[in-house]
Design an enzyme around this catalytic site. Structure first.
Site, PDB file in Angstrom:
ATOM      1  N   GLU A 160       9.776   1.976  10.809  1.00 31.28           N
ATOM      2  CA  GLU A 160      10.319   3.169  10.740  1.00 31.28           C
ATOM      3  C   GLU A 160       9.998   4.158  10.716  1.00 31.28           C
ATOM      4  O   GLU A 160       8.943   4.330   9.830  1.00 31.28           O
ATOM      5  CB  GLU A 160      11.063   2.607   8.634  1.00 31.28           C
ATOM      6  CG  GLU A 160      12.863   1.886   9.390  1.00 31.28           C
ATOM      7  CD  GLU A 160      13.632   1.808   9.181  1.00 31.28           C
ATOM      8  OE1 GLU A 160      14.108   2.577  10.465  1.00 31.28           O
ATOM      9  OE2 GLU A 160      14.206   0.327   8.832  1.00 31.28           O
ATOM     10  N   LYS A 178       0.931  -1.090  -0.156  1.00 28.98           N
ATOM     11  CA  LYS A 178       0.282  -0.240  -0.130  1.00 28.98           C
ATOM     12  C   LYS A 178       0.770   1.558   0.201  1.00 28.98           C
ATOM     13  O   LYS A 178       1.407   1.797   1.120  1.00 28.98           O
ATOM     14  CB  LYS A 178      -0.542  -0.226   1.022  1.00 28.98           C
ATOM     15  CG  LYS A 178      -2.253   0.788   1.211  1.00 28.98           C
ATOM     16  CD  LYS A 178      -2.760   1.912   0.987  1.00 28.98           C
ATOM     17  CE  LYS A 178      -2.021   3.369   1.595  1.00 28.98           C
ATOM     18  NZ  LYS A 178      -1.634   4.148   1.232  1.00 28.98           N
TER      19      LYS A 178
HETATM   20  P1  NAD Z   1       1.554   8.635   7.020  1.00 31.49           P
HETATM   21  O1  NAD Z   1       2.126   8.078   8.966  1.00 31.49           O
HETATM   22  O2  NAD Z   1       1.198  10.018   7.113  1.00 31.49           O
HETATM   23  O3  NAD Z   1       1.624   7.812   5.811  1.00 31.49           O
HETATM   24  C1  NAD Z   1       3.074   6.547   6.158  1.00 31.49           C
HETATM   25  C2  NAD Z   1       1.623   5.628   5.241  1.00 31.49           C
HETATM   26  O4  NAD Z   1       0.220   4.425   6.452  1.00 31.49           O
HETATM   27  C3  NAD Z   1       1.338   5.704   3.839  1.00 31.49           C
HETATM   28  O5  NAD Z   1       1.388   5.078   3.310  1.00 31.49           O
HETATM   29  C4  NAD Z   1      -0.127   6.057   4.305  1.00 31.49           C
HETATM   30  O6  NAD Z   1      -1.187   5.816   4.024  1.00 31.49           O
HETATM   31  C5  NAD Z   1      -0.514   4.901   5.713  1.00 31.49           C
HETATM   32  N1  NAD Z   1      -1.467   5.084   6.655  1.00 31.49           N
HETATM   33  C6  NAD Z   1      -1.821   6.352   7.417  1.00 31.49           C
HETATM   34  N2  NAD Z   1      -2.427   6.159   7.908  1.00 31.49           N
HETATM   35  C7  NAD Z   1      -2.955   4.659   8.459  1.00 31.49           C
HETATM   36  C8  NAD Z   1      -3.256   3.607   8.614  1.00 31.49           C
HETATM   37  N3  NAD Z   1      -4.409   4.577  10.087  1.00 31.49           N
HETATM   38  N4  NAD Z   1      -3.761   2.603   9.127  1.00 31.49           N
HETATM   39  C9  NAD Z   1      -2.809   2.134   7.861  1.00 31.49           C
HETATM   40  N5  NAD Z   1      -2.174   3.040   6.605  1.00 31.49           N
HETATM   41  C10 NAD Z   1      -1.968   3.852   7.488  1.00 31.49           C
HETATM   42  O7  NAD Z   1       3.290   9.510   6.696  1.00 31.49           O
HETATM   43  P2  NAD Z   1       3.798  10.051   5.756  1.00 31.49           P
HETATM   44  O8  NAD Z   1       3.293  11.620   5.960  1.00 31.49           O
HETATM   45  O9  NAD Z   1       3.650   9.423   4.761  1.00 31.49           O
HETATM   46  O10 NAD Z   1       5.365  10.119   5.590  1.00 31.49           O
HETATM   47  C11 NAD Z   1       6.161  11.088   6.357  1.00 31.49           C
HETATM   48  C12 NAD Z   1       6.198  10.015   7.495  1.00 31.49           C
HETATM   49  O11 NAD Z   1       7.550   9.056   7.725  1.00 31.49           O
HETATM   50  C13 NAD Z   1       7.197  11.257   8.312  1.00 31.49           C
HETATM   51  O12 NAD Z   1       7.386  10.886   9.846  1.00 31.49           O
HETATM   52  C14 NAD Z   1       8.880  10.384   8.515  1.00 31.49           C
HETATM   53  O13 NAD Z   1       9.994  10.412   9.737  1.00 31.49           O
HETATM   54  C15 NAD Z   1       8.914   8.964   8.354  1.00 31.49           C
HETATM   55  N6  NAD Z   1       9.793   8.573   7.449  1.00 31.49           N
HETATM   56  C16 NAD Z   1      10.663   7.323   8.723  1.00 31.49           C
HETATM   57  C17 NAD Z   1      11.121   6.790   7.299  1.00 31.49           C
HETATM   58  C18 NAD Z   1      12.091   6.074   7.991  1.00 31.49           C
HETATM   59  O14 NAD Z   1      13.101   4.828   7.921  1.00 31.49           O
HETATM   60  N7  NAD Z   1      12.502   5.711   9.657  1.00 31.49           N
HETATM   61  C19 NAD Z   1      11.737   6.633   5.904  1.00 31.49           C
HETATM   62  C20 NAD Z   1      10.868   7.512   6.056  1.00 31.49           C
HETATM   63  C21 NAD Z   1       9.945   8.618   6.764  1.00 31.49           C
END
Ligand code: NAD
Length: 498
Positions: free
Chosen positions: A267, A191
């Site tokens: 992550e 996803k």
């Molecule tokens: P997000 O948590 O909003 O979304 C990430 C993914 O989760 C998306 O595909 C989203 O659709 C999905 N998602 C959201 N709510 C969900 C739910 N309730 N159930 C299941 N899936 C759900 O994060 P974002 O805004 O897309 O990305 C930015 C974040 O990602 C930042 O916090 C960043 O630090 C983190 N990030 C971490 C790493 C790492 O390796 N540690 C790498 C890249 C990004």
């Protein structure tokens, strides 16, 4: 398709680009039964395309396909050497389609094409090659039993793995997850982030072209709550491998507990410190890393060096050099221009969020040295900003901004720096700049972070793990350990006595 060299060529290619916008189930592109959502090009603030908004029914179909493929065993029972060949062919296809992958991600989330061409696409291909090579190196053990028994362990794939990924490195984050999962013999339901969903569909198509059986890699698009949650709650999914925010990461743990106790690897977010001690060897090099560590990729990097902990004895000079070079280092431009090194932020919402943090920094008494304003052009751009006079208790020092905003905090020696560095819920990355070996080791041991650096920042390779401590995650991506996390151990006891 050759990689364009000029903005005009990139724009021409973008205008001619054809791409899928549905789901990918059992080896085929599938149109949506339900609604669609709009992906907006953040460089223009204009709609780019309409993409299938998947839901629990789509997830059920994809998981069923993955499960069927796993049960039939064409992939998991394939000789590891043959799986290796398929994954290597996929890596070659990724390289062949560099221009397409570059455009698909850049148009959706605004990353400059030069970053895509030099980092995201080659690193994704490298990731598949690395895990391809590990396919036939997953071994079990023979244990030391008495002579009347023979006992061994073997490593088996888990089943259907659900991968949920963010938008900041769309293709690369997908590669970090699905390459080890596939190399280990699992089926995958992916996803991708709703902000940048297109490269996942091309990747799935190329996986089939590379010789994979249908059903081994499925892609369902949609919002997190509608498509991500049903995947994480699914009773036939053996593991969720998630990259995204800490808030959403915590939900994955809840979903696992509410469903089948599936494995979860996370992550998540970061607020990474870079410590600059007064005995650092090369101030110019350190300042360069400080600038690139927070302003590169618009600061939309989980491990961005957003807190600069600078020893008070060098703070004045460090700050002066950072201001002199940092304010001109990244200039807003068209992401499809190969000269551009700074694109827009990903969405209007993210733009407003970052501007909100800049306002909070000012309101709480930090000094805005430069930037933080909005350039006069369409799209969701913000000029990189440096705050000094920052106290680690301030909002801009505690919360993940995910934008080009640096917070410079003066510290008094290594112990003070470590105390402040660790005063955060996050523990993703951290670095120390010093010419003293003892200080370097003390910092590596003292930093509460999964990924640490000495006299550098943000370096990496598929061989080295990338992982977070504390609320930055659990488990990790890349390296042999990453591959093994997509397997489970089986114990086999053979009775040899009478
Ligand atoms: P997000 O948590 O909003 O979304 C990430 C993914 O989760 C998306 O595909 C989203 O659709 C999905 N998602 C959201 N709510 C969900 C739910 N309730 N159930 C299941 N899936 C759900 O994060 P974002 O805004 O897309 O990305 C930015 C974040 O990602 C930042 O916090 C960043 O630090 C983190 N990030 C971490 C790493 C790492 O390796 N540690 C790498 C890249 C990004």
């Amino acid at each position: 398709m050759p990689v364009p060299q000029s903005p005009a060529e990139w724009h021409r290619l973008a205008a001619e680009l054809h791409y899928a916008t549905g789901h990918f189930i059992h080896g085929e592109h599938v149109a949506t039964r339900g609604g669609r959502f709009t992906v907006v090009n953040p460089a223009t603030a204009e709609p780019l395309c309409e993409v299938a908004a998947g839901d629990a029914t789509d997830i059920d179909a994809a998981v069923a396909s993955g499960r069927r493929a796993f049960r039939e065993g064409t992939w998991r029972r394939m000789a590891p050497r043959d799986r290796l060949e398929v994954l290597n062919r996929l890596a070659a296809l990724i390289e062949k389609h560099t221009a397409r992958f570059t455009l698909l991600d850049s148009l959706c989330m605004g990353k400059p094409v030069r970053d895509m061409v030099s980092v995201d696409v080659p690193q994704s291909a490298l990731t598949f090659r690395y895990f391809a090579e590990l396919s036939d190196k997953v071994e079990g053990t023979v244990t030391a039993t008495a002579v009347d028994a023979f006992h061994y362990t073997l490593r088996e794939p888990l089943g259907v793995v659900g991968c949920i990924t963010p938008w900041n490195y769309p293709l690369m984050q997908i590669a970090w997850k699905i390459a080890p999962a596939l190399a280990a013999g699992n089926s995958v339901v992916l996803k991708p982030a709703e902000q940048a969903p297109l490269s996942a569909l091309l990747l799935a198509e190329l996986f089939i072209e590379a010789g994979a059986p249908p059903g081994v890699l499925n892609v369902i698009n949609g919002y997190g709550a509608d498509a991500g949650a049903p995947l994480a709650l699914h009773n036939d999914v053996a593991k969720i491998s998630f990259t995204g925010s800490t808030v959403t990461g915590k939900k994955m743990l809840v979903y696992a507990g509410q469903s089948n106790m599936k494995r979860v690897s996370l992550e998540c977010g970061g607020k990474s410190p870079q410590i600059f001690l007064d005995d650092l060897e090369d101030m110019d090099r350190a300042v360069t890393y400080a600038i690139n560590g927070i302003f590169g990729v618009m600061g939309e990097v989980c491990s961005a060096g957003s807190r600069l902990l600078v020893d008070k004895r060098i703070a004045q000079e460090f700050t002066a050099r950072f201001i002199e070079r940092g304010q001109h280092a990244y200039v807003a431009g068209d992401p499809l221009d190969p000269e551009t090194n700074m694109g827009p932020l990903v969405t209007k919402k993210q733009h407003e969020r970052v501007l909100g943090y800049i306002a909070a920094g000012r309101a709480e008494g930090a000094k805005l040295e430069f930037g933080g304003d909005v350039p006069d052009r369409p799209g969701y751009y913000v000029n990189p900003a440096l705050f000094t006079n920052v106290d680690n208790r301030m909002t801009i020092a505690q919360e993940e901004i995910f934008g080009p905003v640096a917070a410079l905090i003066e510290v008094d020696g290594l112990q003070d720096a470590l105390r402040i560095a660790n005063d955060t819920i996050y523990g993703l990355a951290g670095s120390v700049w010093t010419s003293n070996l003892r200080s370097a080791h003390a910092a590596v041991r003292g930093l509460e972070a999964g990924t640490t650096y000495v006299n550098c920042f943000d370096h990496g390779d598929p061989t080295s793990p990338f992982l977070g401590h504390k609320q930055s995650g659990q488990g990790g991506d890349k390296c042999l350990e990453g591959l093994l996390s997509y397997t489970q151990t089986k114990s086999a006891w053979i009775h040899l006595g009478s």
